[in-house]
Design an enzyme around this catalytic site. Structure first.
Site, PDB file in Angstrom:
ATOM      1  N   ASP A  31       0.801  -1.222   0.000  1.00 22.34           N
ATOM      2  CA  ASP A  31       0.000   0.000   0.000  1.00 22.34           C
ATOM      3  C   ASP A  31       0.830   1.267   0.000  1.00 22.34           C
ATOM      4  O   ASP A  31       0.415   2.282  -0.562  1.00 22.34           O
ATOM      5  CB  ASP A  31      -0.942   0.009   1.207  1.00 22.34           C
ATOM      6  CG  ASP A  31      -1.973  -1.110   1.149  1.00 22.34           C
ATOM      7  OD1 ASP A  31      -2.261  -1.619   0.049  1.00 22.34           O
ATOM      8  OD2 ASP A  31      -2.484  -1.481   2.220  1.00 22.34           O
ATOM      9  N   HIS A  80      -4.880  -2.506   2.368  1.00 22.37           N
ATOM     10  CA  HIS A  80      -5.152  -3.888   2.744  1.00 22.37           C
ATOM     11  C   HIS A  80      -5.317  -4.003   4.254  1.00 22.37           C
ATOM     12  O   HIS A  80      -4.573  -3.371   5.005  1.00 22.37           O
ATOM     13  CB  HIS A  80      -3.977  -4.804   2.354  1.00 22.37           C
ATOM     14  CG  HIS A  80      -3.822  -5.029   0.896  1.00 22.37           C
ATOM     15  ND1 HIS A  80      -3.321  -4.077   0.039  1.00 22.37           N
ATOM     16  CD2 HIS A  80      -4.084  -6.123   0.132  1.00 22.37           C
ATOM     17  CE1 HIS A  80      -3.271  -4.572  -1.195  1.00 22.37           C
ATOM     18  NE2 HIS A  80      -3.738  -5.809  -1.162  1.00 22.37           N
TER      19      HIS A  80
END
Length: 155
Positions: A31, A80
């Site tokens: 991310d 996530h």
């Protein structure tokens, strides 16, 4: 309890935590687009079996190709979150780790929120005292965009 039994229990606790940390490091690395962090969780002889629609990738070169040629270009942003972590040891240096993941993000070029739900099943190994992923199998349960639902920072 003998000292050997106590040492084995401590090793198992420390190993479980190290294995669970692999899932978190995966999320942060992906991310935040931190290639070094992301790559640090994989053994050189790894396999990342994402399956459709993305494919399967082998070794560090395959992981880097997945990031730079397939996944990061496809996602403008992602977050996530893993849960339901279960670790089962087959011996002191090998385990299977399974977790569920929810990913919220934006596909590149789209303002619409995208939601992905999946399960990761990892074969992990400890080599020279370090735990890493040898193989990750991904089962995607849903992958949907929601038109009109946008992701934006509060103003």
């Amino acid at each position: 309890m003998s000292i050997d039994e106590l040492q084995a229990k401590i090793d198992r606790i420390e190993s479980r935590q190290a294995i669970e940390d692999l899932a978190s490091t995966y999320c942060h690395g992906f991310d935040k687009r931190d290639e070094a962090r992301f790559l640090s969780i994989w053994w050189e002889d790894c396999v990342w079996a994402i399956g459709p629609p993305f494919g399967d990738f082998a070794g560090h070169a395959g992981i880097l190709s997945a990031l730079h040629d397939v996944l990061w270009p496809a996602w403008g942003m992602s977050q996530h979150i893993t849960s339901n972590q279960v670790v089962e040891f087959t011996d002191p240096d090998h385990a299977t780790a399974c977790c569920d993941v929810d990913c919220t993000g934006l596909l590149s070029g789209s303002p619409n929120a995208t939601f992905v739900g999946a399960t990761y099943t990892d074969q992990v190994e400890r080599r020279d005292g370090v735990w890493k992923i040898r193989r990750r199998d991904v089962v995607i349960h849903y992958f949907n965009s929601f038109e009109g639902d946008t992701l934006s920072k509060p103003e």
